[in-house]
Design an enzyme around this catalytic site. Structure first.
Site, PDB file in Angstrom:
ATOM      1  N   ALA A  53       0.834  -1.196   0.000  1.00  0.00           N
ATOM      2  CA  ALA A  53       0.000   0.000   0.000  1.00  0.00           C
ATOM      3  C   ALA A  53       0.872   1.251   0.000  1.00  0.00           C
ATOM      4  O   ALA A  53       2.032   1.229   0.429  1.00  0.00           O
ATOM      5  CB  ALA A  53      -0.908   0.000   1.221  1.00  0.00           C
ATOM      6  N   THR A  99      -3.523   3.883   1.390  1.00  0.00           N
ATOM      7  CA  THR A  99      -4.621   3.907   2.352  1.00  0.00           C
ATOM      8  C   THR A  99      -5.720   4.866   1.887  1.00  0.00           C
ATOM      9  O   THR A  99      -5.461   5.987   1.454  1.00  0.00           O
ATOM     10  CB  THR A  99      -4.097   4.321   3.730  1.00  0.00           C
ATOM     11  OG1 THR A  99      -3.146   3.379   4.177  1.00  0.00           O
ATOM     12  CG2 THR A  99      -5.218   4.444   4.737  1.00  0.00           C
ATOM     13  N   ASN A 115       8.689   9.137   4.289  1.00  0.00           N
ATOM     14  CA  ASN A 115       7.476   9.836   3.858  1.00  0.00           C
ATOM     15  C   ASN A 115       6.667  10.288   5.062  1.00  0.00           C
ATOM     16  O   ASN A 115       6.671   9.640   6.112  1.00  0.00           O
ATOM     17  CB  ASN A 115       6.628   8.936   2.952  1.00  0.00           C
ATOM     18  CG  ASN A 115       5.601   8.129   3.714  1.00  0.00           C
ATOM     19  OD1 ASN A 115       4.507   8.623   4.027  1.00  0.00           O
ATOM     20  ND2 ASN A 115       5.940   6.885   4.040  1.00  0.00           N
ATOM     21  N   MET A 125       3.338  11.479   4.173  1.00  0.00           N
ATOM     22  CA  MET A 125       2.263  11.827   3.254  1.00  0.00           C
ATOM     23  C   MET A 125       0.972  12.189   3.994  1.00  0.00           C
ATOM     24  O   MET A 125       0.296  13.151   3.645  1.00  0.00           O
ATOM     25  CB  MET A 125       1.999  10.673   2.292  1.00  0.00           C
ATOM     26  CG  MET A 125       3.220  10.202   1.501  1.00  0.00           C
ATOM     27  SD  MET A 125       3.945  11.462   0.436  1.00  0.00           S
ATOM     28  CE  MET A 125       2.759  11.510  -0.890  1.00  0.00           C
ATOM     29  N   PHE A 173      -1.909  10.064   4.549  1.00  0.00           N
ATOM     30  CA  PHE A 173      -3.151   9.499   3.993  1.00  0.00           C
ATOM     31  C   PHE A 173      -3.789  10.454   2.978  1.00  0.00           C
ATOM     32  O   PHE A 173      -5.016  10.648   2.970  1.00  0.00           O
ATOM     33  CB  PHE A 173      -4.162   9.179   5.099  1.00  0.00           C
ATOM     34  CG  PHE A 173      -3.830   7.993   5.960  1.00  0.00           C
ATOM     35  CD1 PHE A 173      -2.738   7.189   5.693  1.00  0.00           C
ATOM     36  CD2 PHE A 173      -4.627   7.690   7.064  1.00  0.00           C
ATOM     37  CE1 PHE A 173      -2.447   6.090   6.495  1.00  0.00           C
ATOM     38  CE2 PHE A 173      -4.346   6.590   7.872  1.00  0.00           C
ATOM     39  CZ  PHE A 173      -3.251   5.786   7.593  1.00  0.00           C
ATOM     40  N   SER A 177       0.357   3.674  10.686  1.00  0.00           N
ATOM     41  CA  SER A 177       1.080   4.762  10.032  1.00  0.00           C
ATOM     42  C   SER A 177       1.536   5.775  11.076  1.00  0.00           C
ATOM     43  O   SER A 177       0.767   6.155  11.964  1.00  0.00           O
ATOM     44  CB  SER A 177       0.185   5.462   9.002  1.00  0.00           C
ATOM     45  OG  SER A 177       0.805   6.645   8.542  1.00  0.00           O
ATOM     46  N   ASN A 218       2.123   8.850  10.411  1.00  0.00           N
ATOM     47  CA  ASN A 218       1.902  10.183   9.845  1.00  0.00           C
ATOM     48  C   ASN A 218       0.507  10.739  10.064  1.00  0.00           C
ATOM     49  O   ASN A 218       0.186  11.810   9.560  1.00  0.00           O
ATOM     50  CB  ASN A 218       2.215  10.150   8.341  1.00  0.00           C
ATOM     51  CG  ASN A 218       3.650   9.754   8.080  1.00  0.00           C
ATOM     52  OD1 ASN A 218       4.554  10.228   8.749  1.00  0.00           O
ATOM     53  ND2 ASN A 218       3.854   8.851   7.117  1.00  0.00           N
ATOM     54  N   THR A 219      -0.352  10.016  10.789  1.00  0.00           N
ATOM     55  CA  THR A 219      -1.645  10.526  11.229  1.00  0.00           C
ATOM     56  C   THR A 219      -1.605  10.585  12.750  1.00  0.00           C
ATOM     57  O   THR A 219      -1.462   9.547  13.397  1.00  0.00           O
ATOM     58  CB  THR A 219      -2.796   9.619  10.758  1.00  0.00           C
ATOM     59  OG1 THR A 219      -2.862   9.655   9.330  1.00  0.00           O
ATOM     60  CG2 THR A 219      -4.125  10.088  11.325  1.00  0.00           C
ATOM     61  N   LYS A 247      -2.316  -4.293   9.816  1.00  0.00           N
ATOM     62  CA  LYS A 247      -0.938  -3.880   9.585  1.00  0.00           C
ATOM     63  C   LYS A 247      -0.379  -3.248  10.847  1.00  0.00           C
ATOM     64  O   LYS A 247      -0.929  -2.270  11.361  1.00  0.00           O
ATOM     65  CB  LYS A 247      -0.868  -2.884   8.425  1.00  0.00           C
ATOM     66  CG  LYS A 247       0.544  -2.595   7.941  1.00  0.00           C
ATOM     67  CD  LYS A 247       0.508  -1.854   6.627  1.00  0.00           C
ATOM     68  CE  LYS A 247       1.902  -1.747   6.023  1.00  0.00           C
ATOM     69  NZ  LYS A 247       1.872  -1.128   4.671  1.00  0.00           N
ATOM     70  N   SER A 271       5.888  -5.254   8.280  1.00  0.00           N
ATOM     71  CA  SER A 271       5.399  -4.199   9.132  1.00  0.00           C
ATOM     72  C   SER A 271       5.245  -2.913   8.333  1.00  0.00           C
ATOM     73  O   SER A 271       5.556  -2.868   7.157  1.00  0.00           O
ATOM     74  CB  SER A 271       6.396  -3.957  10.266  1.00  0.00           C
ATOM     75  OG  SER A 271       7.641  -3.508   9.708  1.00  0.00           O
ATOM     76  N   ASN A 272       4.804  -1.874   9.018  1.00  0.00           N
ATOM     77  CA  ASN A 272       4.707  -0.549   8.423  1.00  0.00           C
ATOM     78  C   ASN A 272       6.071   0.142   8.478  1.00  0.00           C
ATOM     79  O   ASN A 272       7.073  -0.490   8.803  1.00  0.00           O
ATOM     80  CB  ASN A 272       3.644   0.274   9.168  1.00  0.00           C
ATOM     81  CG  ASN A 272       2.911   1.250   8.262  1.00  0.00           C
ATOM     82  OD1 ASN A 272       3.526   1.919   7.434  1.00  0.00           O
ATOM     83  ND2 ASN A 272       1.605   1.346   8.415  1.00  0.00           N
TER      84      ASN A 272
END
Length: 361
Positions: free
Chosen positions: A66, A90, A115, A117, A119, A180, A182-183, A223, A251-252
């Site tokens: 992803a 995602t 990254n 990003m 989402f 993630s 990043n959120t 994940k 993993s992530n």
């Protein structure tokens, strides 16, 4: 050929190069007959690579991770390159722009990316429209789901359920993304109690959709992050098993910067690529040992070579995914991985890839 193209792409901003490449693959996907013609050349054909998981056939254990194709712009092209399955997203219920640019960084000396990003995606309804409008799929398409940034954690379950409800008729599997970096606050959902409750709600929604649509329910995978404390990782895996979920992705991206040399190591965000190879493999092995093979484990993180993929399988991964390796190695990577993986299985006397899963665990 890709080495020359890569040199030009790497002169561009990393995200600009990403969008340019994705647009080109999306355009190629719409050329009548092209994906099917190319897949005749690249498709995995060695029977050693085939296996059935969740009642579904996989022609290869090598998939696309992803994050690369968030909005399913180029699914036919990914199939044409030789992948055994593709994970898109995602995706979140509502479209959102993600974090401010720049937010994607190369670390060539480390064979890595960072990254943040956030989402960025066009939303669940747009993804549904694109997947529903597509022609027959050459490979299974998994949908990675998350929550919108503005949604507080106490309301996160509703976001996951909205995604599942909107996409169940076009998803071959769901991946619940709670890892993630990043959120803000998302990784807190990995805590065993919160994770178990979220997964039970998702599985109930999938079952309702199965009854409503009279079709087979897509499997639900989770994940996890590579940065969990060992005890927390074990508790999260236990929660996945207790909930009845169908698999794990390990993993992530990581927040660790250990061993990096490139100046971009100071950038905030999740790190992917070669620095994750050993860590991902170790976590795959831990998850396989804990689950005793009761649910499939998908290994992702730092897979660049056939040897990397083979080692992940032997550690306990039933399937594997690549992303950063594709950026550095080029579009010929999945076909090369399939070809060489079949030779490794033959060398070691395995009649089927499933026989190799977990032999080193």
């Amino acid at each position: 050929m890709y080495r020359r193209l890569k040199s030009a792409l790497f002169r561009l901003d990393a995200e600009d190069a990403h969008h340019l490449t994705l647009a080109a693959l999306g355009a190629a996907s719409r050329v009548p007959g092209w994906p099917g013609l190319l897949r005749r050349v690249t498709a995995p054909t060695d029977p050693r690579l085939t296996q059935t998981l969740w009642g579904r056939p996989f022609a290869s254990p090598v998939g696309l991770a992803a994050g690369l194709d968030k909005n399913a712009q180029a699914v036919p092209a990914w199939g044409a390159l030789g992948f055994g399955f593709v994970e898109v997203g995602t995706v979140t219920p509502l479209a959102q722009p993600g974090n401010a640019r720049p937010r994607l960084f190369r670390l060539p000396e480390d064979e890595a990316l960072i990254n943040r990003m956030g989402f960025n995606n066009a939303g669940a309804q747009a993804l549904h429209g694109r997947l529903a409008a597509g022609s027959a799929r050459p490979v299974p398409v998994w949908v990675n789901v998350g929550k919108n940034k503005a949604t507080p954690n106490e309301e996160a379950t509703a976001d996951y359920l909205r995604c599942v409800s909107a996409l169940q008729d076009v998803a071959d599997a769901f991946v619940v993304n709670v890892s993630s970096p990043n959120t803000p606050g998302l990784r807190a959902l990995q805590a065993a109690g919160d994770l178990a409750a979220l997964l039970r709600a998702v599985l109930d929604e999938v079952e309702r959709g199965r009854v409503r649509r009279a079709r087979r329910a897509p499997p639900v995978l989770v994940k996890l992050a590579p940065d969990l404390h060992p005890a927390d990782f074990e508790a999260s895996v236990a929660a996945v098993l207790a909930s009845g979920a169908d698999g794990l992705i390990v993993s992530n991206t990581t927040l660790s910067r250990e061993g990096l040399t490139h100046l971009n190591r100071a950038e905030a965000g999740g790190l992917s690529g070669r620095p994750l190879t050993a860590r991902s493999r170790a976590l795959v092995r831990d998850a396989y040992r804990q689950t005793r093979g009761r649910v499939p484990v998908v290994g992702v993180g730092g897979l660049f070579t056939p040897g990397d993929v083979y080692a992940s399988l032997r550690a306990g991964a039933a399937l594997t995914e690549v992303y950063t390796g594709l950026i550095y190695e080029g579009p010929g990577l999945p076909a090369r991985l399939n070809r060489e993986l079949a030779r490794l299985l033959e060398r070691d006397g395995f009649a089927n890839v499933a026989e190799a899963v977990g032999v080193d665990a």
